[in-house]
Scaffold this motif. Structure first.
Motif, PDB file in Angstrom:
ATOM      1  N   SER A 187       0.941  -1.207   0.101  1.00  0.00           N
ATOM      2  CA  SER A 187       0.047  -0.145  -0.024  1.00  0.00           C
ATOM      3  C   SER A 187       0.666   1.087   0.102  1.00  0.00           C
ATOM      4  CB  SER A 187      -1.006   0.008   1.075  1.00  0.00           C
ATOM      5  OG  SER A 187      -0.351  -0.026   2.412  1.00  0.00           O
ATOM      6  N   LEU A 188       1.932   1.239   0.851  1.00  0.00           N
ATOM      7  CA  LEU A 188       2.864   2.614   1.077  1.00  0.00           C
ATOM      8  C   LEU A 188       3.654   2.590  -0.519  1.00  0.00           C
ATOM      9  CD1 LEU A 188       3.994   4.864   2.355  1.00  0.00           C
ATOM     10  CD2 LEU A 188       5.422   3.311   3.323  1.00  0.00           C
ATOM     11  N   PRO A 228      10.120   0.872   9.419  1.00  0.00           N
ATOM     12  CA  PRO A 228      10.683   1.377  10.750  1.00  0.00           C
ATOM     13  C   PRO A 228      11.656   0.463  11.334  1.00  0.00           C
ATOM     14  CG  PRO A 228       8.530  -0.124  10.952  1.00  0.00           C
ATOM     15  CD  PRO A 228       8.934   0.071   9.441  1.00  0.00           C
ATOM     16  N   VAL A 229      12.361  -0.286  10.449  1.00  0.00           N
ATOM     17  CA  VAL A 229      13.655  -1.173  10.822  1.00  0.00           C
ATOM     18  C   VAL A 229      14.769  -0.275  10.622  1.00  0.00           C
ATOM     19  CG1 VAL A 229      14.815  -3.101  10.050  1.00  0.00           C
ATOM     20  CG2 VAL A 229      12.441  -3.212   9.783  1.00  0.00           C
ATOM     21  N   ARG A 230      15.768  -0.374  11.338  1.00  0.00           N
ATOM     22  CA  ARG A 230      17.103   0.068  11.437  1.00  0.00           C
ATOM     23  C   ARG A 230      17.977  -0.655  10.207  1.00  0.00           C
ATOM     24  NH1 ARG A 230      19.154   4.601  13.306  1.00  0.00           N
ATOM     25  NH2 ARG A 230      20.699   3.737  14.881  1.00  0.00           N
ATOM     26  N   ASN A 256      16.082   7.689   6.546  1.00  0.00           N
ATOM     27  CA  ASN A 256      15.008   7.070   7.099  1.00  0.00           C
ATOM     28  C   ASN A 256      13.828   7.945   7.227  1.00  0.00           C
ATOM     29  OD1 ASN A 256      16.412   4.460   7.964  1.00  0.00           O
ATOM     30  ND2 ASN A 256      17.530   6.048   9.397  1.00  0.00           N
ATOM     31  N   THR A 257      12.564   7.570   6.466  1.00  0.00           N
ATOM     32  CA  THR A 257      11.297   8.318   6.798  1.00  0.00           C
ATOM     33  C   THR A 257      10.576   7.337   7.353  1.00  0.00           C
ATOM     34  OG1 THR A 257      12.016   9.526   4.847  1.00  0.00           O
ATOM     35  CG2 THR A 257       9.452   9.438   5.464  1.00  0.00           C
ATOM     36  N   HIS A 299      13.554  15.160   3.078  1.00  0.00           N
ATOM     37  CA  HIS A 299      14.088  14.003   3.225  1.00  0.00           C
ATOM     38  C   HIS A 299      15.146  13.755   1.926  1.00  0.00           C
ATOM     39  CE1 HIS A 299      11.884  12.259   6.805  1.00  0.00           C
ATOM     40  NE2 HIS A 299      12.187  13.624   7.162  1.00  0.00           N
ATOM     41  N   LYS A 306      20.950  -2.110   7.889  1.00  0.00           N
ATOM     42  CA  LYS A 306      22.593  -1.839   7.964  1.00  0.00           C
ATOM     43  C   LYS A 306      23.347  -2.049   6.524  1.00  0.00           C
ATOM     44  CE  LYS A 306      22.677  -3.488  12.846  1.00  0.00           C
ATOM     45  NZ  LYS A 306      23.263  -4.589  13.787  1.00  0.00           N
ATOM     46  N   ILE A 342       6.956   7.348   8.495  1.00  0.00           N
ATOM     47  CA  ILE A 342       5.924   8.001   8.687  1.00  0.00           C
ATOM     48  C   ILE A 342       5.195   7.577  10.078  1.00  0.00           C
ATOM     49  CG2 ILE A 342       5.631   8.752   6.372  1.00  0.00           C
ATOM     50  CD1 ILE A 342       3.343   7.123   5.916  1.00  0.00           C
ATOM     51  N   TYR A 343       5.436   6.213  10.489  1.00  0.00           N
ATOM     52  CA  TYR A 343       4.583   5.638  11.326  1.00  0.00           C
ATOM     53  C   TYR A 343       4.866   6.373  12.761  1.00  0.00           C
ATOM     54  CZ  TYR A 343       3.297   2.934   7.657  1.00  0.00           C
ATOM     55  OH  TYR A 343       2.726   2.302   6.412  1.00  0.00           O
ATOM     56  N   ALA A 344       6.416   6.619  12.797  1.00  0.00           N
ATOM     57  CA  ALA A 344       7.008   7.156  13.873  1.00  0.00           C
ATOM     58  C   ALA A 344       6.556   8.680  14.187  1.00  0.00           C
ATOM     59  CB  ALA A 344       8.685   7.165  13.844  1.00  0.00           C
ATOM     60  N   MET A 403       8.608  -8.745  15.071  1.00  0.00           N
ATOM     61  CA  MET A 403       9.172  -9.689  14.397  1.00  0.00           C
ATOM     62  C   MET A 403       9.969 -10.870  15.068  1.00  0.00           C
ATOM     63  SD  MET A 403      12.452  -9.233  11.635  1.00  0.00           S
ATOM     64  CE  MET A 403      13.766  -9.036  12.733  1.00  0.00           C
ATOM     65  N   VAL A 463       8.589  -5.370   7.422  1.00  0.00           N
ATOM     66  CA  VAL A 463       9.414  -5.400   8.282  1.00  0.00           C
ATOM     67  C   VAL A 463      10.597  -6.584   8.436  1.00  0.00           C
ATOM     68  CG1 VAL A 463       9.977  -5.350  11.044  1.00  0.00           C
ATOM     69  CG2 VAL A 463       8.397  -3.822  10.019  1.00  0.00           C
ATOM     70  N   GLU A 464       9.803  -7.735   8.162  1.00  0.00           N
ATOM     71  CA  GLU A 464      10.476  -9.213   8.508  1.00  0.00           C
ATOM     72  C   GLU A 464      11.655  -9.165   7.310  1.00  0.00           C
ATOM     73  OE1 GLU A 464       7.528  -8.598   8.661  1.00  0.00           O
ATOM     74  OE2 GLU A 464       6.563 -10.488   7.818  1.00  0.00           O
TER      75      GLU A 464
END
Lengths: 217, 217
Positions: A99-100, A184-186, A197-198, B203, A188, A200-202, B29, A161-162
């Protein structure tokens, strides 16, 4: 030699990079209203940013206002847009056409800021082989091969995310050197890969928290 | 009494609010992978955030890990989602149903983060009276009347730059107390109105600048 490095290619402080688009939006509006000159005091009042801060931010562009007259609106708008990279063409792919990701593919506004989305990648069989507003969607396993021939500058990451890190590794292996991460994942990456990083949920979390805190006052 | 104020309604530091969704994404996760416990050291390694910082951030939730065992994954995920407001229902309207506003209307992912978009507002005659994925689009002049009956919590602002402040004033007059501002304009509101700024174009400026700086190294 370090002295010959243009300011355009300097890593600017992030707060400056966040403010410059505010100035641009404001002076573009003035330009449409046929205003010819603007002072940093006027910009300061309109945007609630300290005028010495504005002068400092704009000094990165090697642009200086004239005493009593200020900046020339039209050329300031042009210089800002050029400096921010909004007048260039950057080729991007969207990875994860949910969707995003689908929404970003449909946002034609991005091209006005120098971003052209040229392809999408996903694993969903109902999407692979189709297109969204004319942009083709390929299977993620074809990314490296596609990149070899098509050379995108930026990968926009909008996967679940996964899969974020696994897909990041595929992007890095493909040779794409910049990732705009909407998960929303950091993630690497090696040091030579740019990440922005954007989440939007944060931002939603920030709104909810501030709303509640405000309601308590 | 200040002591009875729950932490949920405290205005948390913005950096904490930006990190909490990272923790949530990570523990969700782990939860899907049926992991039962997680230590702050593990979270720290996975997300490259200092483990004392993690303990400090999580202390706002009144949640504490057990020595040697760590946090219980499932309950940590639940507590984080509740605390961030993602399990509640917040009613939102999108003002400005252009490419970005329309994209947000179509992003069903937002509802998983507690945001339900219940209406759109625009001035474009070809949009007013229609709907997007079932969400009705009204004329902006009907906002106050609509809000009186429907009570949205949040207005998502995605109008062209030149209308941003004028539409903000209409939103404030309608009684909506929170604005999620996607325009690059610094909008002004009374102190009791919450504003969160998400300028995705800022961004982009950051990515372009970092890409160029990286390419020079």
């Amino acid at each position: 030699m370090i002295e010959t490095k243009t300011t355009q290619h300097m890593a600017l402080p992030e707060p400056t990079l966040r403010r410059l688009p505010w100035y641009l939006a404001y002076v573009k509006m003035l330009d449409r209203q046929h205003v010819v000159h603007v002072s940093s005091t006027q910009i300061s009042k309109a945007l609630s940013v300290d005028s010495s801060q504005i002068a400092k931010d704009l000094s990165f562009l090697n642009i200086r206002g004239k005493t009593r007259i200020g900046y020339e609106v039209h050329s300031l708008a042009q210089t800002l847009a050029d400096f921010l990279g909004f007048t260039q063409h950057h080729r991007a792919v969207v990875i994860g056409v949910g969707s995003l990701g689908g929404a970003l593919l449909r946002d034609v506004g991005l091209s006005q800021y120098g971003l052209n989305i040229v392809a999408g990648f996903d694993t969903n069989p109902s999407l692979v082989g189709s297109d969204i507003v004319g942009t083709p969607i390929y299977h993620i396993d074809r990314l490296a091969e596609w990149q070899h021939e098509n050379k995108a500058d930026i990968a926009i990451l909008a996967v679940p995310v996964e899969h974020a890190q696994e897909v990041t590794d595929q992007v890095v292996d493909s040779g794409i050197k910049a990732i705009w991460n909407f998960t929303p994942v950091r993630i690497k990456t090696p040091a030579d890969v740019t990440i922005a990083n954007t989440s939007i949920y944060a931002h939603l979390a920030i709104i909810y928290n501030r709303m509640n805190a405000n309601a308590e006052v």
